[in-house]
Design a protein around this motif. Structure first.
Motif, short mmCIF file in Angstrom:
data_model
loop_
_atom_site.label_atom_id
_atom_site.label_comp_id
_atom_site.label_asym_id
_atom_site.label_seq_id
_atom_site.Cartn_x
_atom_site.Cartn_y
_atom_site.Cartn_z
N PRO A 37 0.80 -1.23 0.00
CA PRO A 37 0.00 0.00 0.00
C PRO A 37 0.84 1.28 0.00
CG PRO A 37 0.19 -0.85 2.22
CD PRO A 37 0.95 -1.81 1.34
N THR A 38 2.16 1.13 -0.10
CA THR A 38 3.10 2.21 0.22
C THR A 38 2.82 3.54 -0.47
OG1 THR A 38 4.67 0.41 0.28
CG2 THR A 38 5.56 2.62 0.51
N TYR A 307 10.01 3.96 -4.64
CA TYR A 307 9.89 4.14 -3.19
C TYR A 307 10.87 5.19 -2.69
CZ TYR A 307 10.63 3.19 1.76
OH TYR A 307 10.78 3.33 3.11
N THR A 311 9.29 8.76 -1.30
CA THR A 311 9.11 8.91 0.14
C THR A 311 10.21 9.82 0.71
OG1 THR A 311 10.46 7.00 0.71
CG2 THR A 311 8.11 6.61 0.36
N GLY A 312 10.07 10.10 2.00
CA GLY A 312 11.03 11.00 2.63
C GLY A 312 10.50 12.42 2.59
N ASN A 313 10.92 13.21 3.56
CA ASN A 313 10.43 14.58 3.59
C ASN A 313 11.25 15.45 2.66
OD1 ASN A 313 12.51 14.08 5.27
ND2 ASN A 313 11.84 15.40 6.93
N THR B 70 7.98 -1.49 7.07
CA THR B 70 8.36 -0.21 6.44
C THR B 70 7.35 0.24 5.38
OG1 THR B 70 10.65 -0.87 6.75
CG2 THR B 70 10.25 1.01 5.31
N MET B 71 6.96 -0.69 4.51
CA MET B 71 6.11 -0.31 3.37
C MET B 71 4.67 -0.01 3.79
SD MET B 71 8.12 -0.18 0.85
CE MET B 71 9.89 -0.40 1.05
N TYR B 72 4.37 -0.23 5.07
CA TYR B 72 3.01 -0.03 5.58
C TYR B 72 2.91 1.17 6.52
CZ TYR B 72 2.22 -4.65 3.65
OH TYR B 72 2.13 -5.72 2.78
N LEU B 76 5.91 7.89 6.21
CA LEU B 76 7.03 7.83 5.26
C LEU B 76 7.38 9.21 4.70
CD1 LEU B 76 6.06 4.56 3.38
CD2 LEU B 76 8.01 4.89 4.90
N TRP B 77 6.48 10.16 4.90
CA TRP B 77 6.73 11.50 4.36
C TRP B 77 7.19 12.47 5.44
CZ3 TRP B 77 3.57 7.90 2.45
CH2 TRP B 77 3.78 7.58 1.11
N GLN B 78 7.33 11.97 6.66
CA GLN B 78 7.74 12.84 7.75
C GLN B 78 9.22 12.71 8.10
OE1 GLN B 78 4.22 11.79 9.91
NE2 GLN B 78 3.56 13.01 8.18
N HIS B 79 9.86 11.69 7.54
CA HIS B 79 11.26 11.43 7.86
C HIS B 79 12.01 11.21 6.55
CE1 HIS B 79 10.05 10.73 12.04
NE2 HIS B 79 9.05 10.04 11.56
N PRO B 80 13.35 11.24 6.59
CA PRO B 80 14.09 10.82 5.40
C PRO B 80 13.69 9.38 5.05
CG PRO B 80 15.57 11.84 6.98
CD PRO B 80 14.24 11.70 7.66
N THR B 81 13.86 9.01 3.79
CA THR B 81 13.47 7.68 3.33
C THR B 81 14.04 6.60 4.23
OG1 THR B 81 13.27 8.41 1.05
CG2 THR B 81 13.61 6.07 1.40
N ARG B 82 13.17 5.69 4.65
CA ARG B 82 13.58 4.62 5.55
C ARG B 82 14.07 3.41 4.78
NH1 ARG B 82 11.18 4.17 10.80
NH2 ARG B 82 10.00 6.03 11.34
#
Lengths: 318, 180
Positions: A37-38, A307, A311-313, B70-72, B76-82
């Motif tokens: 669902p990412t 991905y 993603t990421g801020n 991670t993918m759930y 994911l938009w509040q931190h650097p990419t995990r």
């Protein structure tokens, strides 16, 4: 990672991170439910100014497995054929709310122009630009090599000391360029084999060794990986080599050359291949051949790329 | 930054042993159990729990898996990419009693993501949650069924769990962030 434009801008750590995430994406493909669902609610635009069914459907499958919405924009029969500029196209996509743009363009540097332009805020992924780069192809090639060489213990590893011989039309090949930079970053030793007419003028500045004779190159030492590039039909008549049969004789992976390779040497081809021209059917269909794995791995690597770009801020990247 | 030691090897072993007994009690034995650790340290703790089960119920081989969330995640938009971690669930979880294992329970968002990740793998009969440390500050209606230690904390404090298998030592510390 804000954009993926070139493998030359990837650090070793960033490249290995991408390959590691690709491993986790590949595991999802083995499940009954292949969807994550990412990227729900994100929009990915495939902006293809050149035809490429394989790359486009690979990106489309990757985006869909991550639950993103996909819009396919092919230049043929679109506003571009009516004379719309890249700027206007980009601004149109921006207005539609594209979060990432996967672009294939005949002009080298078009993705970089888009990324630097300010016309669109989306993450830009280069899916092949002119004779410049095709980064996701190089990533999937490296991923395929790493999996074959290290198996389940691949995570965290590079390709240190792996010898890779790339054979064919180097000068026109964005696949070769992206591979050279990425393989170098990951620690592999790259050798290019091609007729002198199909090598770039500045090849001596690249981190590679060069040979003009395939038998000589293979005779010196058998590589861990041999990668055959496609001879592009459209270049046949431009006097880069006398005729297809001579090319096949001198630079093709014929049955005889393939049989002479150790059973451990991987045979790779980015596809679509010309059987009997740059690669024999026996070599292409052999257990050493990774050609179909490359296709499957392409989806995983593109999932990891989407991905990472999406993603990421954003503030941190800016 | 001043770090205060909360737990060390004997404490961690003691609470894991108690949790193992509590799980056996609530499950009325070891049947049908699957331990799913949330990477990275949840997986290590799940393996330790499985080893403890074997000392309590000889012959009990409880399957242990890793469930990456991670993918759930919803952040994911509040931190650097995990970075993601491998998901490796060796058995079918369909109809089983899954014990989710993590090191620290905080906002509850990781557990929320884990429940979604698990749904994509199958439909367990029962899902329970075991954590080494519950530090409070839940943001979702989620609670742990088995808690090693309740550790009331302030938002600006950091709980660090270090485990011998990964970090060379067993220790849980709480760092008092110096107001910067």
């Amino acid at each position: 990672m804000r954009h993926l434009l070139s493998t030359s801008e990837l650090s070793r750590d960033a490249a290995i991170d991408l390959l590691d995430i690709s491993e986790d994406m590949a595991a999802v493909a083995d499940r009954e439910n292949k969807k994550l669902p990412t990227l729900r609610g994100k929009t990915v635009v495939n902006l293809f100014f050149e035809d490429s069914t394989r790359t486009r459907i690979s990106f489309e499958a990757a985006a869909k497995r991550l639950s993103a919405d996909v819009i396919n924009f092919s230049a043929k029969g679109s506003s571009v054929s009516k004379g719309e500029s890249l700027k206007d196209t980009a601004q149109t996509l921006s207005a539609m709310g594209a979060d990432a743009v996967v672009i294939r363009h005949g002009a080298s540097g078009a993705p970089a122009v888009l990324a630097a332009s300010g016309w669109i805020d989306a993450g830009i992924i280069n899916a092949g630009d002119g004779t410049h780069e095709h980064p996701t192809q190089a990533l999937l090639d490296a991923f395929t090599m790493r999996r074959r060489l290290h198996g389940a213990g691949s995570r965290g590893k590079g390709l240190d000391g792996v010898s890779v011989t790339i054979v064919g039309d180097i000068v026109h090949s964005r696949v070769a360029r992206s591979n050279v930079w990425l393989l170098k970053t990951l620690g592999a030793e790259v050798r290019l084999v091609a007729p002198a007419t199909l090598l770039p003028v500045a090849v001596h500045t690249w981190p590679v060794t060069v040979d003009y004779d395939l038998d000589h190159a293979l005779g010196e030492s058998a590589p861990d990986v041999i990668m055959m590039l496609r001879i592009q039909q459209e270049r046949m008549n431009q006097a880069f080599f006398p005729n297809p049969r001579e090319y096949s004789n001198v630079w093709g992976l014929s049955n005889a050359r393939w049989i002479g390779l150790p059973a451990t040497t991987l045979v790779m081809h980015p596809g679509p291949m010309n059987r009997g021209l740059e690669i024999s059917s026996a070599a292409a269909d052999s257990p050493q051949s990774t050609i179909l794995e490359q296709v499957a791995n392409g989806v995983s690597v593109r999932m990891a790329t989407l991905y990472t770009v999406l993603t990421g801020n954003r503030e941190v990247h800016a | 930054m001043t770090a205060r030691v909360i737990m060390q090897t004997p404490d961690i072993h003691r609470v894991l042993t108690r949790i193992a007994h509590e799980i056996l009690e609530s499950n009325r034995g070891a049947d049908n159990l699957v331990l799913l650790g949330i990477p990275t340290r949840g997986v290590t703790l799940a393996r330790r729990l499985a080893a403890i089960f074997q000392t309590i119920v000889p012959g009990a081989a409880i399957p242990v898996g890793a469930l990456d969330v991670t993918m759930y995640r919803d952040d994911l938009w509040q931190h650097p990419t995990r970075m993601s971690s491998p998901t490796d669930v060796p058995v079918s979880i369909e109809g089983s009693t899954v014990i989710l294992v993590d090191d620290v329970l905080y906002s509850g968002r990781t557990v929320r993501a884990a429940l979604d990740a698990m749904t994509d793998l199958g439909r367990p009969q029962i899902v329970r949650l075991a954590v080494l440390v519950d530090r409070g500050h839940r943001e979702l209606p989620i609670r742990a069924d088995f808690v090693g230690k309740n550790l009331p904390s302030a938002h600006d404090e950091r709980i660090n769990v270090r485990l011998a298998e990964l970090d060379g030592e067993d220790v849980v510390t709480i760092d008092q962030a110096v107001s910067a």
